[in-house]
Design a protein around this motif. Structure first.
Motif, PDB file in Angstrom:
ATOM      1  N   MET A   1       5.340  37.835 -25.037  1.00  0.00           N
ATOM      2  CA  MET A   1       4.037  37.254 -25.380  1.00  0.00           C
ATOM      3  C   MET A   1       2.969  38.341 -25.289  1.00  0.00           C
ATOM      4  O   MET A   1       2.928  39.101 -24.329  1.00  0.00           O
ATOM      5  CB  MET A   1       3.707  36.085 -24.434  1.00  0.00           C
ATOM      6  CG  MET A   1       2.336  35.453 -24.712  1.00  0.00           C
ATOM      7  SD  MET A   1       1.972  34.077 -23.574  1.00  0.00           S
ATOM      8  CE  MET A   1       3.247  32.921 -24.050  1.00  0.00           C
ATOM      9  N   ALA A   2       2.112  38.398 -26.320  1.00  0.00           N
ATOM     10  CA  ALA A   2       1.034  39.392 -26.327  1.00  0.00           C
ATOM     11  C   ALA A   2       0.001  39.052 -25.259  1.00  0.00           C
ATOM     12  O   ALA A   2      -0.233  37.888 -24.957  1.00  0.00           O
ATOM     13  CB  ALA A   2       0.362  39.430 -27.698  1.00  0.00           C
ATOM     14  N   PRO A   3      -0.599  40.066 -24.653  1.00  0.00           N
ATOM     15  CA  PRO A   3      -1.599  39.819 -23.628  1.00  0.00           C
ATOM     16  C   PRO A   3      -2.840  39.179 -24.210  1.00  0.00           C
ATOM     17  O   PRO A   3      -3.123  39.289 -25.402  1.00  0.00           O
ATOM     18  CB  PRO A   3      -1.904  41.224 -23.095  1.00  0.00           C
ATOM     19  CG  PRO A   3      -1.586  42.137 -24.236  1.00  0.00           C
ATOM     20  CD  PRO A   3      -0.410  41.502 -24.922  1.00  0.00           C
ATOM     21  N   ALA A   4      -3.605  38.496 -23.351  1.00  0.00           N
ATOM     22  CA  ALA A   4      -4.838  37.875 -23.805  1.00  0.00           C
ATOM     23  C   ALA A   4      -5.814  38.940 -24.264  1.00  0.00           C
ATOM     24  O   ALA A   4      -5.886  40.031 -23.710  1.00  0.00           O
ATOM     25  CB  ALA A   4      -5.437  37.043 -22.673  1.00  0.00           C
ATOM     26  N   GLY A   5      -6.555  38.636 -25.287  1.00  0.00           N
ATOM     27  CA  GLY A   5      -7.525  39.583 -25.805  1.00  0.00           C
ATOM     28  C   GLY A   5      -8.375  38.920 -26.851  1.00  0.00           C
ATOM     29  O   GLY A   5      -8.362  37.691 -27.001  1.00  0.00           O
ATOM     30  N   PRO A   6      -9.139  39.689 -27.601  1.00  0.00           N
ATOM     31  CA  PRO A   6      -9.933  39.108 -28.679  1.00  0.00           C
ATOM     32  C   PRO A   6      -9.075  38.339 -29.671  1.00  0.00           C
ATOM     33  O   PRO A   6      -7.868  38.585 -29.800  1.00  0.00           O
ATOM     34  CB  PRO A   6     -10.579  40.341 -29.324  1.00  0.00           C
ATOM     35  CG  PRO A   6     -10.606  41.370 -28.250  1.00  0.00           C
ATOM     36  CD  PRO A   6      -9.348  41.146 -27.466  1.00  0.00           C
ATOM     37  N   ILE A   7      -9.706  37.447 -30.394  1.00  0.00           N
ATOM     38  CA  ILE A   7      -9.001  36.542 -31.300  1.00  0.00           C
ATOM     39  C   ILE A   7      -9.223  36.985 -32.739  1.00  0.00           C
ATOM     40  O   ILE A   7     -10.365  37.014 -33.224  1.00  0.00           O
ATOM     41  CB  ILE A   7      -9.496  35.094 -31.111  1.00  0.00           C
ATOM     42  CG1 ILE A   7      -9.346  34.672 -29.656  1.00  0.00           C
ATOM     43  CG2 ILE A   7      -8.753  34.140 -32.034  1.00  0.00           C
ATOM     44  CD1 ILE A   7     -10.122  33.415 -29.300  1.00  0.00           C
ATOM     45  N   VAL A   8      -8.160  37.323 -33.416  1.00  0.00           N
ATOM     46  CA  VAL A   8      -8.261  37.725 -34.816  1.00  0.00           C
ATOM     47  C   VAL A   8      -8.573  36.486 -35.653  1.00  0.00           C
ATOM     48  O   VAL A   8      -7.868  35.480 -35.600  1.00  0.00           O
ATOM     49  CB  VAL A   8      -6.965  38.391 -35.298  1.00  0.00           C
ATOM     50  CG1 VAL A   8      -7.095  38.796 -36.771  1.00  0.00           C
ATOM     51  CG2 VAL A   8      -6.636  39.606 -34.440  1.00  0.00           C
ATOM     52  N   THR A   9      -9.640  36.580 -36.440  1.00  0.00           N
ATOM     53  CA  THR A   9     -10.180  35.432 -37.165  1.00  0.00           C
ATOM     54  C   THR A   9     -10.528  35.881 -38.582  1.00  0.00           C
ATOM     55  O   THR A   9     -10.785  37.059 -38.821  1.00  0.00           O
ATOM     56  CB  THR A   9     -11.454  34.923 -36.442  1.00  0.00           C
ATOM     57  OG1 THR A   9     -11.107  34.589 -35.091  1.00  0.00           O
ATOM     58  CG2 THR A   9     -12.064  33.712 -37.115  1.00  0.00           C
ATOM     59  N   VAL A  10     -10.527  34.959 -39.517  1.00  0.00           N
ATOM     60  CA  VAL A  10     -10.927  35.284 -40.884  1.00  0.00           C
ATOM     61  C   VAL A  10     -11.990  34.292 -41.335  1.00  0.00           C
ATOM     62  O   VAL A  10     -11.940  33.108 -40.988  1.00  0.00           O
ATOM     63  CB  VAL A  10      -9.714  35.283 -41.848  1.00  0.00           C
ATOM     64  CG1 VAL A  10      -9.088  33.904 -41.957  1.00  0.00           C
ATOM     65  CG2 VAL A  10     -10.099  35.811 -43.225  1.00  0.00           C
ATOM     66  N   ALA A  11     -12.970  34.787 -42.090  1.00  0.00           N
ATOM     67  CA  ALA A  11     -14.064  33.950 -42.568  1.00  0.00           C
ATOM     68  C   ALA A  11     -13.729  33.353 -43.932  1.00  0.00           C
ATOM     69  O   ALA A  11     -13.075  33.996 -44.766  1.00  0.00           O
ATOM     70  CB  ALA A  11     -15.351  34.767 -42.658  1.00  0.00           C
ATOM     71  N   THR A  12     -14.227  32.150 -44.179  1.00  0.00           N
ATOM     72  CA  THR A  12     -13.945  31.489 -45.457  1.00  0.00           C
ATOM     73  C   THR A  12     -14.535  32.256 -46.639  1.00  0.00           C
ATOM     74  O   THR A  12     -14.020  32.154 -47.760  1.00  0.00           O
ATOM     75  CB  THR A  12     -14.482  30.049 -45.457  1.00  0.00           C
ATOM     76  OG1 THR A  12     -15.887  30.045 -45.170  1.00  0.00           O
ATOM     77  CG2 THR A  12     -13.759  29.195 -44.438  1.00  0.00           C
ATOM     78  N   ILE A  13     -15.580  33.043 -46.405  1.00  0.00           N
ATOM     79  CA  ILE A  13     -16.160  33.826 -47.485  1.00  0.00           C
ATOM     80  C   ILE A  13     -15.137  34.790 -48.089  1.00  0.00           C
ATOM     81  O   ILE A  13     -15.247  35.185 -49.252  1.00  0.00           O
ATOM     82  CB  ILE A  13     -17.398  34.598 -46.977  1.00  0.00           C
ATOM     83  CG1 ILE A  13     -18.192  35.197 -48.124  1.00  0.00           C
ATOM     84  CG2 ILE A  13     -16.998  35.671 -45.988  1.00  0.00           C
ATOM     85  CD1 ILE A  13     -19.473  35.865 -47.684  1.00  0.00           C
ATOM     86  N   CYS A  14     -14.126  35.159 -47.321  1.00  0.00           N
ATOM     87  CA  CYS A  14     -13.093  36.061 -47.811  1.00  0.00           C
ATOM     88  C   CYS A  14     -12.268  35.424 -48.927  1.00  0.00           C
ATOM     89  O   CYS A  14     -11.761  36.115 -49.814  1.00  0.00           O
ATOM     90  CB  CYS A  14     -12.157  36.460 -46.674  1.00  0.00           C
ATOM     91  SG  CYS A  14     -12.931  37.326 -45.306  1.00  0.00           S
ATOM     92  N   PHE A  15     -12.103  34.112 -48.859  1.00  0.00           N
ATOM     93  CA  PHE A  15     -11.317  33.387 -49.853  1.00  0.00           C
ATOM     94  C   PHE A  15     -12.196  32.714 -50.905  1.00  0.00           C
ATOM     95  O   PHE A  15     -11.843  32.660 -52.083  1.00  0.00           O
ATOM     96  CB  PHE A  15     -10.479  32.302 -49.166  1.00  0.00           C
ATOM     97  CG  PHE A  15      -9.568  32.812 -48.096  1.00  0.00           C
ATOM     98  CD1 PHE A  15      -8.349  33.383 -48.407  1.00  0.00           C
ATOM     99  CD2 PHE A  15      -9.940  32.724 -46.756  1.00  0.00           C
ATOM    100  CE1 PHE A  15      -7.506  33.852 -47.406  1.00  0.00           C
ATOM    101  CE2 PHE A  15      -9.105  33.187 -45.756  1.00  0.00           C
ATOM    102  CZ  PHE A  15      -7.885  33.756 -46.077  1.00  0.00           C
TER     103      PHE A  15
END
Length: 272
Positions: A1-15
């Motif tokens: 399991m990867a350690p806790a850290g920032p959350i990779v997120t994507v914005a709807t503007i990208c799509f």
């Protein structure tokens, strides 16, 4: 399991781009990217009615996606008392909408510099809404934007000096700071304790254009390693506005790889 850290997120503007697409491209394509956390750029009326918010929640559940943050139209208080009243009322609903959506961050930037009462009016608005945001458990992330009333370090210094609330923080947009001629590393060094959200976009330089990841001058690895070293555990938002649907997933994958290797440096993703 990867350690806790920032959350990779994507914005709807990208799509979706900047048009009112009812988030259809986002829900059709987000699963291809392999990122579950979605920032909703809710700029159109049907996105922000109670029914619209409920529909986003339902569609996320069906698609296996998670609402991560809500970006809304710019702060627009204006110079007159009734302008401020209208804007405070709008923000009371936005805080409610965020709770219904299940997110704890609402992001906005300002209007063009010198318009709608300027920075004084933004400060007056934030003073009114900050207590309600704090009581709701919502953080208002103030995004920098080139040629905007919220653009330079001195703009943030003024806001944070005049609005002393943990509910008010900075959204650090890498591309917009570079476009404004500001070094994002200097921003991290000065404002690390106030950075609550990070937007990732590349830029060709001061006064330049936003481009695909790797085509500009933004040193993401250095910037993000410094952000993460401060203990940041919020969202790293891939925010490249739609360029070309035929290359969209590849364009966004490049950003997701950058975010992932910064969020979990000991468990880097494999770039295909």
């Amino acid at each position: 399991m990867a350690p806790a850290g920032p959350i990779v997120t994507v914005a709807t503007i990208c799509f979706d781009g900047f048009g009112d697409e009812d988030f259809a491209p986002t829900f059709a394509s987000a699963s291809e990217l392999g990122v579950r956390d979605i920032e909703f750029n809710a700029w159109y009326p049907r996105n922000l009615t109670p029914a619209g918010i409920a529909r986003i929640v339902e569609r996320c559940t069906t698609a296996g996606l998670r609402p991560a943050a809500l970006q809304v139209s710019a702060f627009a208080p204006g110079p007159e008392p009734h302008d401020l009243t209208r804007e405070v009322s709008r923000w009371m609903w936005l805080l409610d909408a965020a709770q219904r959506l299940g997110v704890s961050v609402v992001k906005a930037t300002g209007s063009a510099r010198g318009e709608r009462g300027g920075l004084d009016a933004v400060v007056a608005l934030l003073r009114e809404v900050a207590p309600a945001a704090q009581a709701s458990g919502i953080t208002i992330a103030i995004e920098n934007h080139a040629r905007n009333v919220i653009e330079f370090p001195e703009d943030y210094r003024r806001i944070f000096a005049d609005v002393e609330s943990p509910a008010i923080g900075m959204c650090l947009d890498t591309g917009h700071f570079v476009a404004s001629g500001v070094d994002p590393l200097d921003i991290v060094d000065e404002f690390a304790a106030r950075v609550v959200h990070v937007d990732l976009k590349d830029c060709t330089g001061a006064g330049g254009d936003f481009v695909r990841f790797g085509e500009g001058v933004v040193d993401f690895d250095t910037i993000l390693s410094r952000v993460v070293a401060t203990g940041y555990t919020g969202h790293l938002v891939v925010e490249l506005p739609l360029v070309d649907r035929s290359t969209m997933i590849a364009d966004l994958t490049a950003g997701a790889v950058i975010a992932s290797r910064s969020a979990h440096p000991n468990h880097p993703p494999t770039e295909e």
